[in-house]
Each structure stands twice: as C-alpha cells, then as structure tokens.
Enzyme design. Structure first.
Site, PDB file in Angstrom:
ATOM      1  N   CYS A 396      29.350  34.070  -7.579  1.00 51.92           N
ATOM      2  CA  CYS A 396      28.427  33.560  -8.590  1.00 51.92           C
ATOM      3  C   CYS A 396      27.225  34.461  -8.779  1.00 51.92           C
ATOM      4  CB  CYS A 396      27.976  32.152  -8.205  1.00 51.92           C
ATOM      5  SG  CYS A 396      29.208  30.917  -8.634  1.00 51.92           S
ATOM      6  N   LYS A 399      27.390  36.335 -12.083  1.00 49.85           N
ATOM      7  CA  LYS A 399      27.484  35.599 -13.335  1.00 49.85           C
ATOM      8  C   LYS A 399      26.251  35.812 -14.206  1.00 49.85           C
ATOM      9  CE  LYS A 399      30.795  32.115 -12.042  1.00 49.85           C
ATOM     10  NZ  LYS A 399      31.186  30.708 -12.200  1.00 49.85           N
ATOM     11  N   ASP A 415      27.382  18.971 -18.905  1.00 45.59           N
ATOM     12  CA  ASP A 415      28.013  18.555 -17.659  1.00 45.59           C
ATOM     13  C   ASP A 415      28.937  19.631 -17.116  1.00 45.59           C
ATOM     14  OD1 ASP A 415      26.943  15.900 -17.260  1.00 45.59           O
ATOM     15  OD2 ASP A 415      27.931  15.398 -19.149  1.00 45.59           O
ATOM     16  N   ASP A 416      29.291  19.467 -15.823  1.00 44.46           N
ATOM     17  CA  ASP A 416      30.073  20.495 -15.144  1.00 44.46           C
ATOM     18  C   ASP A 416      31.425  20.710 -15.801  1.00 44.46           C
ATOM     19  OD1 ASP A 416      28.535  21.092 -12.423  1.00 44.46           O
ATOM     20  OD2 ASP A 416      28.307  18.986 -12.912  1.00 44.46           O
ATOM     21  N   ASP A 429      36.687  28.278 -14.488  1.00 43.71           N
ATOM     22  CA  ASP A 429      35.769  29.110 -13.709  1.00 43.71           C
ATOM     23  C   ASP A 429      36.536  30.273 -13.115  1.00 43.71           C
ATOM     24  OD1 ASP A 429      33.265  29.755 -12.574  1.00 43.71           O
ATOM     25  OD2 ASP A 429      32.874  27.618 -12.244  1.00 43.71           O
ATOM     26  N   ASP A 452      33.656  21.578 -10.126  1.00 38.96           N
ATOM     27  CA  ASP A 452      33.254  20.943 -11.378  1.00 38.96           C
ATOM     28  C   ASP A 452      33.968  19.607 -11.582  1.00 38.96           C
ATOM     29  OD1 ASP A 452      31.611  23.060 -11.945  1.00 38.96           O
ATOM     30  OD2 ASP A 452      33.061  24.107 -13.201  1.00 38.96           O
ATOM     31  N   GLY A 502      49.662  30.228 -15.952  1.00 37.15           N
ATOM     32  CA  GLY A 502      48.555  31.150 -15.790  1.00 37.15           C
ATOM     33  C   GLY A 502      48.815  32.485 -16.443  1.00 37.15           C
ATOM     34  N   HIS A 503      47.935  33.431 -16.142  1.00 34.51           N
ATOM     35  CA  HIS A 503      48.005  34.765 -16.749  1.00 34.51           C
ATOM     36  C   HIS A 503      47.479  35.767 -15.735  1.00 34.51           C
ATOM     37  CE1 HIS A 503      47.827  37.888 -19.818  1.00 34.51           C
ATOM     38  NE2 HIS A 503      46.611  38.184 -19.387  1.00 34.51           N
ATOM     39  N   SER A 504      48.029  36.984 -15.760  1.00 33.41           N
ATOM     40  CA  SER A 504      47.573  38.034 -14.850  1.00 33.41           C
ATOM     41  C   SER A 504      47.491  39.359 -15.589  1.00 33.41           C
ATOM     42  CB  SER A 504      48.525  38.164 -13.655  1.00 33.41           C
ATOM     43  OG  SER A 504      49.811  38.563 -14.089  1.00 33.41           O
TER      44      SER A 504
END
Length: 698
Positions: A396, A399, A415-416, A429, A452, A502-504
């Site tokens: 973090c 960020k 909100d989260d 995230d 979150d 997902g993705h890579s």
C-alpha cells in the site's frame, strides 16, 4: 527492477556461515537471470564462534546473530521463513513446512547439525540441544534472566560441551550455580595432551563438576537419571554430545556418509545440481572434522561453482587446510589456543578471538543497499523530484495517496466495497510486491483484498485474480503461477470462497490483485458512527514504516518477519465479532488517520484518539523516531486533514493488509474487545467518536 528475464532458480537451504558469506558475495556481484531463494527457519543465523561468549554474557543476542533478512535484501534474494523437510531430487522440488514445494535448477544445503537426542527418553520434552544454535540461544537467554541458585547439566564432554559449561558457570557466578559436565567416557579426548590439561584446569577453576564414565538413560523435568541409578538434579539440561545430521537428509536419496551428504572436491553431491557445505556435508576427497573454519573457507569456492554451473562455466576444487588454530573460550575474557599440538592460554588470546569473531560479523553489519542507476545527463523538468530520494515502497506504500485522490475522484472516500445489488458487495485491490516470495505475497494480497469485504460485514462469495509476473522463462512462469494459485486457492477456501477466473501478464515486477464479491443482508458502511461509540482496532500499525526500512536495510529481520506475519493474519473472525459495529473500515493505504477521517466525514462526526493505547508493530516506533517514512507518508498526512493534539507520525503510515477499524457502541465495546483478544487478535480500544468534525489526539 529486473531488466533481464529470469531463467534459473538457485535455492539455498539453510542460513549457515557458508551461505551467509555466499549471499554477501552475490549481492556485490550477482549473476543476471538467476532468481535466488533462501530457506531458513527464522530471520537470523547465530554465529557459532561467538556462542560461548554470548552464553558467558560478553555478547548480546544482536551481536551473536547474522540478520538473514537484511542479507537477503542486499543479495536481491527472496527469503522463505520456514523449515525445509525434504528434497525430491527427481522433480527438483524442496519441501517446506506450510507452503507449496519450492522448485530449483540448482540447490545448496547448509543446515548445520543438531545435537538433539530424540532416542534418549525425555530429551525432547525436558532438554534443549546446543545445536541448532538459535533455539538454544533463546532458551538460554530466558533461563539466565530468571535463574536463582540453578543446577545445570551438560551432556557431552567434548570441547563444545566443556566450553559451554565454563561459559554457563561464568554467566551465573553471582547466583551460586552448580554446573555438571557429563560424559559416557572421558572428557576432552579430541584435544592434545597440553590443551586437555589446560582445559581441565579451567573446568576446575570454574567449579564445574566433571562426571565421567556415566551414561544418561532418562531426562525428566527436574533432572537426569544415570545408568548406575544415580539421579542428578538439573534446572537446565542441554545436549552437546557430538554432531548429528538432520533426520530429513536421510530421505533425500543422495549418497550419505554416517548421515551427512557426501560431496566431492567441487562440493557437489551425488546429484550434480545439489551442493552441500558446512557441517551437514562430508568431504569424501579429504575428510575433515566438523568445524566452522571449513565452512568459512568453502564460501568462495561455492560462490564460484554455483555461478559456473548456472552459466556453463568451469568448476574449481576446494582444498581444506591440514590444521587450523583452535580458539576456545574459558568463561571470563580468556581463551585457550591450540594448533599442531601446541597450547597457550590467557587474556591476549581472548582479545585475538574477539577480534577475529567481530571482524567476521562486521561483514554483515556494513552492507549498503545497492545504489540506483545513474540518470541521463539531460532530463525533463521534474524527473528528479518525482523519483524522490528513495525507492518507491511496495504494497500500500506504492498506492496513490488520499490527498491526490481527493481532487480527482467524484467520491473517493466511499465505502470499502460497492453494493452492486441488494445483498451483494464487490471490491478490487492489487499490490505491488513488497516481498519477492510469491507465496507470502499472495497470502498478503488475498487478506488485503478480502479486507474490504470483511469491513462491510459481508461473507466472501467469489474472486478473480489479476497477476503481473516479472519477465521470466516459461518454466519459471509455470513455477511461479503454481505457487501463487495454489496459495490463493488455499487462503480463499479458508475464507469460504474460491477463485472463478482471472488474467495474467508479464511486466517489470510482481503485482498480485483480486476482485472479490461478498454477500450481506445489511452492509456496514462508513456512515453509521455515533458520538459515544468506542473505536476498536484489530491489528497493530507500522507496516509501511517497517517495510520502507527493510528496503533501505535498516529494519531488524525479526521485526520484518513479525510484520509480515501480522499482514497474513485474516480478519474473518474479527468481522463476525464486530458484526454489530455502527461503522467499519479496514486500515490500508491511507493509514489510521486517513481511514478514521473517512468514517468521520461520512458519519458527520469527530473523534478522539488515545495515542498510548494504539498498538504498534515491533520496531515501528524506533524506526519512525529515526525518521524512516514510507513514500506515501506525506500525501497521507495532507489527506488526513488537521489533527489537534499530540502528534504521532505512525498515524499516517500506510498499512498493507491492515486490521479493521470499527465504531462500536460503548455498551458492547468491552465484550467485543475481549472476544477479539481471546481468538488471537492484538486488538485495542483506541478512542471514541465525538460530536463535531474534528479529530483530536491525547
């Protein structure tokens, strides 16, 4: 940042003296394209030469230990804090407790020996082996602090046992100790006649009772039993009888000699891609006793040969010396020296030993992080300012800050997670790696992403992954993906959900992210805090400061490992316990002050923080006081707005996979706090919600 693709995995099992010196050399001249991994159970490796001096009280624990975390950072290596339990030489995998196997192209073993006696009844439960050194040093530290008229028993009358007995007697000399050295035959038979006589005299002068021709048959909590029926009281029993190999080595399928890995002149085992050094190895071409001096002299040969086998070069042989100077501590600042049958003793020899030992250790205390590459002579305006004076933090700390977001997003501090439809929330995230270990980084990233969902009182439903791997060969891509996905699936399964896609892609550095959905009937938002509510935090803060210090080589390895352990602590139970909170968030990139500001702004309230009650991670306060800051610190301080009262910079420290911050009714806060502590959270009540909009500290 890796400019060249990674093509080979070099794995170092153990943090012994040879590997420590190897890592130092590697940091000064790495082999491009090699990913180096160090596996060791603990953040430090004690230096055996200084152990008797430590036991006697002449050195502190910090002076005794080589910090492997700092050393790995200097070498550009990833460090795995864990126990190796086996090598599958066919699949070229190393098994480590609590994680997927670690693949290797080339491996080296430097795990030392053990003096444990598992076949002796009661030893495992009631005694402590002198080796491995780390566990022994910790137990001795604790015992010495509380000992009163203690009785001690050392099993094994070799040089190591006698040296420990004299050191223990010296350390406890003001507490009327009774120290006994026990051997099944004669003590100190490995020494020449002159050296043995001097060592026996030192034992007598230290009031150490020598018990010879006595076999120990059992150890119990208050002492030991000898074969002749005698019972000897002991408050601290240790084993120093000889050198034994670690049990798991027997199952490797490598050629062994008395349980030790047989190596040739090139330090290669029967499997050419596996090297072994130090006390765990047997030099078949020129056998030598187990002594640290050989491990030290093997280091440059191992360094050259690992580089050679990884780059297609020529290996060179190791030629051990015929004899070496033996320097033995004699409790007080005096030492015995022996070489070629000649023996001397006295304070000057202690000074020589102390000089040699400190010279060895200072090699690992003066490591400087690698400097950034030189910039081009001509640059666009603002480049130097944008780069700053230190590397960008990971996690973090990398960020975009609260202040920067405040002016660009229409509702940056909502909100989260977003409620995409009634009863369902979603969040995304990702984290730039703050550790090069894909398994540990994955655990952190999963807990961070789930934070979150937990913060809104929801149960995780499903997740998708978004991964960027550093440039590497297809083989290393497969290995890394296997580590990441196996770990992610395990952590998500524990949370009650699974990865559905997902993705890579490939990029400059490892980045791991997840998009997660969750289910809840009544989301907990930032907007429900009420005056009089108590503020509860579920984890200590300080991770941004510690990880920034780690990048600069300033943090203690033990503090770094403790910080990482806290990052992977999930918040599932905490979210359930705090399920009736009026408002809740997880503390991440904006820091404690920034996330509290989010609750206050959304709820139309203020807050008061009790600085003394805020839990801090080990080492964070000292590093912060020394001026260590995450790269996101200044933006967080601006984004948190004005805070009245005493200052604490750690309020603005960005957290990675931080704890929950909840506003809970005063009536239920104490019960919630107690439940959190009962299930293992280092939670605290750190303040309260107030009227108005101001955040104050006291």
């Amino acid at each position: 940042m890796n400019k060249l693709p990674l093509t080979r995995d070099l794995v170092l099992i153990g943090g012994g003296h040879t590997h420590a010196l190897l890592l130092r050399s590697w940091g000064m001249n790495p082999l491009p394209g090699v990913r180096v991994t160090v596996i060791n159970p603990g953040p430090t490796a004690p230096y055996s030469g200084m152990l008797p001096g430590f036991v006697a009280g002449h050195y502190t624990r910090d002076e005794l230990d080589i910090d492997l975390v700092k050393l790995a950072r200097f070498a550009g290596a990833r460090i795995i804090n864990g126990y190796a339990t086996g090598i599958d030489k066919g699949a070229q995998l190393i098994h480590v407790v609590g994680r997927p196997p670690v693949a290797y192209d080339v491996a080296a073993v430097d795990v030392g020996i053990t003096s444990a006696m598992p076949d002796l009844p009661g030893f495992t439960t009631h005694a402590i082996p002198a080796k491995p050194l780390g566990t022994f040093a910790s137990r001795w530290d604790a015992f010495r602090a509380q000992a009163d008229a203690p009785q001690l028993a050392i099993i094994g009358g070799g040089v190591a046992g006698a040296e420990l007995a004299i050191a223990m007697a010296h350390a406890l000399r003001d507490k009327q100790p009774t120290v006994r050295l026990i051997d099944r035959s004669r003590v100190l038979t490995a020494l020449g006649y002159k050296a043995r006589q001097k060592m026996l005299a030192a034992l007598i002068a230290s009031n150490v009772e020598v018990i010879e021709d006595a076999e120990v048959t059992e150890i119990f909590a208050e002492g030991i039993v000898l074969r002749d029926g005698r019972t000897i009281r002991s408050d601290f029993t240790t084993g120093a009888a000889g050198a034994k190999p670690h049990d798991w080595i027997a199952k490797t399928g490598l050629d062994l000699h008395d349980g030790f890995i047989t190596v040739d002149a090139n330090l290669q085992s029967s499997a050419p891609e596996i090297f072994a050094v130090g006390d765990c190895a047997h030099l078949s071409h020129d056998p030598r006793p187990k002594a640290g001096v050989y491990a030290v002299r093997e280091a440059p040969v191992l360094y050259d040969n690992l580089r050679a086998v990884l780059s297609g070069g020529t290996l060179r042989p190791y030629k051990p010396q015929r004899d070496y100077l033996k320097l033995v501590s004699l409790g007080a600042k005096s030492a015995l020296a022996e070489k070629f049958g000649t023996a001397r003793e006295g304070p000057l020899l202690w000074k020589l030993k102390d000089y040699i030992d400190r010279k060895f250790m200072i090699q690992f205390e003066t490591l400087q992080p690698m400097t950034a590459p030189k910039l081009p002579r001509t640059l666009a305006l603002g480049v130097k300012d944008a780069l700053g004076d230190k590397p960008m933090c990971g996690g973090c700390g990398a960020k975009v800050g609260r202040a920067a977001l405040q002016s660009t997003l229409p509702d940056p501090f909502g909100d989260d997670a977003a409620e995409v439809q009634p009863g369902q929330v979603m969040s995304t995230d990702h984290l730039r790696a703050l550790t090069d270990d894909p398994v540990l980084m994955t655990r952190i990233a999963v807990v961070h992403a789930l934070g979150d969902i937990w913060a809104m009182g929801a149960k995780p439903q499903a997740a998708t992954a978004s991964l960027i791997l550093p440039r590497m060969t297809a083989t290393l891509q497969e290995r890394t993906m296997a580590e990441i996905m196996t770990t992610a699936s395990e952590v998500f399964a524990k949370a009650g959900t699974k990865i559905i896609g997902g993705h890579s892609s490939l990029g400059d550095e490892l980045t791991i992210g997840f998009t997660v959905t969750g289910l809840t009937q009544t989301p907990i938002t930032l907007a429900g805090a009420k005056p009089g509510d108590k503020l509860i935090i579920t984890k200590p803060i300080g991770s941004g400061t510690i990880m920034a210090a780690e990048m600069a080589g300033k943090a203690k390895g033990a503090d770094v490992i403790s910080c990482l352990d806290l990052m992977v602590q999930d918040q599932a139970h905490a979210a359930v316990i705090l399920g009736k909170a009026h408002a809740m968030t997880d503390i991440t990139g904006f820091g404690l002050a920034g996330h509290l500001r989010g609750i206050c702004d959304a709820s139309g309230v203020g807050a008061t923080l009790d600085l003394d009650t805020i839990p801090l991670m080990d080492g964070a306060r000292e590093l912060s006081a020394a001026g260590v800051r995450s790269t996101l610190f200044e933006d967080n301080r601006t984004g948190a707005g004005p805070i009245a009262g005493p200052s604490m910079d750690l309020l603005f420290d960005p957290q990675t996979a931080g704890g929950l911050l909840a506003a809970v009714s005063a009536r239920s806060s104490v019960a919630a706090f107690k439940k959190l502590q009962e299930v293992g959270y280092n939670a605290a009540i750190i303040g309260e919600i107030t009227e108005g909009s101001e955040i104050k500290t006291r």
